[in-house]
Design an enzyme around this catalytic site. Structure first.
Site, PDB file in Angstrom:
ATOM      1  N   CYS A  68       0.816  -1.326   0.062  1.00 55.87           N
ATOM      2  CA  CYS A  68      -0.238  -0.174   0.032  1.00 55.87           C
ATOM      3  C   CYS A  68       0.778   1.328  -0.030  1.00 55.87           C
ATOM      4  CB  CYS A  68      -0.825   0.029   1.298  1.00 55.87           C
ATOM      5  SG  CYS A  68      -2.008   1.545   1.652  1.00 55.87           S
ATOM      6  N   TYR A 279      -7.520  32.220   4.423  1.00 59.32           N
ATOM      7  CA  TYR A 279      -7.806  30.862   4.098  1.00 59.32           C
ATOM      8  C   TYR A 279      -8.605  30.145   5.186  1.00 59.32           C
ATOM      9  CZ  TYR A 279      -4.706  31.647   0.273  1.00 59.32           C
ATOM     10  OH  TYR A 279      -3.959  32.030  -0.836  1.00 59.32           O
ATOM     11  N   CYS A 373       1.100  23.054   5.376  1.00 64.39           N
ATOM     12  CA  CYS A 373       0.875  21.677   4.865  1.00 64.39           C
ATOM     13  C   CYS A 373       2.312  21.500   4.147  1.00 64.39           C
ATOM     14  CB  CYS A 373      -0.428  21.003   4.443  1.00 64.39           C
ATOM     15  SG  CYS A 373      -0.934  21.970   3.010  1.00 64.39           S
TER      16      CYS A 373
END
Length: 415
Positions: A68, A279, A373
């Site tokens: 995965c 944001y 991020c």
């Protein structure tokens, strides 16, 4: 085959080594100091045998690990893994000539992710839909039965989600992705990747999807934002507010990470009269900030702003909130508009906030809290602020996407 010594872990979580002729090699699922035998394909290697394992190697938490593509670093012990995440932040800052105090990495707990994107494909003859994540560096699908990163309530719904996916596979060109969010009122699922040029989803497929959604007791199912099943409104609590999520809206993936970042923001806003939340999304920071100061909130998504405004009336004890839908790239909040603002909280997408940062730099704002991020774009924006007289006081890395190479952060600027 080549025997390689792993020198470090790169930004994508692969082991970095040098081949016998001195060329760089990238070998996943390895650790610093290990000696491995690898099968090479260009610069990339696949481990055939670990000749000298690292003492930092641990047993992976998931049976799907290694195939995965969701996790890259389950095999690394917690302490050095978290130190590596902090080092990725330091490296990106150093590339922009920046140094600051980097606080210990906040580690989100396993089994706590409330938002995932699941891919669906047709199963074999007589089988239902296959549901899972993409293989590592591949478009192939890994059908998953467990996920130690994800909230167990969402994992328990995997069979029902697979049944929901089946009607969306009626067209051979469809490759559905189920964007699933666990809310206070159940699962909210927005489905993309469905072929719509040939008349879209048939009436029969819509009916079967609605039946599967009802059997799964889902809160809502939307197809690229269009509601095709709605039993109840998906709700989340943000501070003192209860917000009804618009279809496909952004929400932090892990509640504990969200809480940690919000607490940092509120602590920095203490004593402020006016705060700008840029944001703002549906109000992740807006509502907690409004407990201590007046807030101006701006966000490109009109549905997000509509949801935020609708929740204000039901949230007790808040200071005034003003919110508007605004493209902060094409129309950033100007320095003159920030004249009476004490603190700016800014949480841009991965691309950063270059245009908005220029206006903040020109303003008289005394404190900025940057949530990011992407440490690379954060560092570029930070350079602009520092050049304008701000000091990057400290950074807190936030490991929201546990065992992945991704790292988030919260940085505090003052002047």
């Amino acid at each position: 085959m080549q025997d390689l010594t792993i020198n470090a872990i790169g930004a994508q979580g692969d082991g970095l080594a040098r081949t016998a002729d001195g060329k760089p090699a990238f070998v996943p699922l390895t650790l610093p100091g290990e000696v491995v035998r690898a099968k090479m394909d260009g610069a990339r290697g696949e481990v055939v045998e670990i000749l000298a394992p690292s003492p930092e190697r641990v047993a992976p938490a998931c049976r799907h690990y290694g195939v995965c593509g969701g996790c890259a670093l389950q095999h690394w012990a917690a302490e050095p893994y978290r130190a590596w995440k902090a080092e990725q932040v330091r490296l990106q800052l150093s590339m922009e000539g920046l140094e600051t105090e980097i606080l210990p990495t906040f580690a989100a707990p396993p089994a706590s992710r409330r938002r995932v994107a699941l891919h669906a494909r047709k199963g074999g003859k007589g089988q239902g839909a296959r549901l899972g994540f993409k293989e590592r560096r591949s478009w192939n699908l890994v059908s998953i039965e467990e996920c130690p990163v994800t909230d167990p309530r969402l994992v328990a719904a995997l069979p029902a989600l697979a049944r929901l996916a089946e009607p969306f596979l009626e067209h051979p060109k469809s490759a559905p992705t189920l964007h699933v969010t666990l809310t206070a009122t159940g699962l909210d699922i927005d489905i993309t990747g469905v072929e719509r040029k040939s008349g879209g989803l048939s009436a029969d497929a819509r009916m079967r999807a609605a039946m599967a959604a009802g059997e799964g007791d889902f809160a809502r199912v939307t197809l690229a934002g269009e509601t095709i099943y709605g039993a109840r409104q998906p709700l989340v609590k943000l501070g003192q507010a209860v917000v009804a999520l618009p279809p496909g809206s952004f929400l932090q993936a892990v509640p504990a990470a969200e809480k940690a970042m919000v607490e940092l923001a509120v602590a920095e806003a203490q004593g402020a009269s006016r705060v700008a939340d840029l944001y703002c999304g549906v109000g992740t920071f807006t509502f907690p900030l409004a407990e201590v100061a007046q807030v101006y909130a701006a966000e490109m998504s009109a549905p997000a702003i509509t949801a935020l405004k609708a929740a204000i009336g039901g949230a007790p004890g808040l200071k005034p909130i003003t919110a508007e839908a605004r493209d902060l790239v094409r129309r950033p909040v100007l320095s003159t508009e920030l004249a009476k603002t004490d603190v700016v909280v800014i949480d841009p997408p991965r691309a950063g906030a270059a245009e908005q940062t220029v206006e903040i730099a020109k303003s008289k704002v005394a404190k900025v809290l940057g949530v990011s991020c992407n440490p690379q774009t954060f560092a570029k924006d930070a350079r602009v602020l520092v050049d304008a007289g701000f000091k990057l006081v400290r950074v807190t890395p936030v490991d929201q996407f546990v065992w992945s190479p991704h790292i988030e952060l919260v940085g505090v600027f003052t002047r």
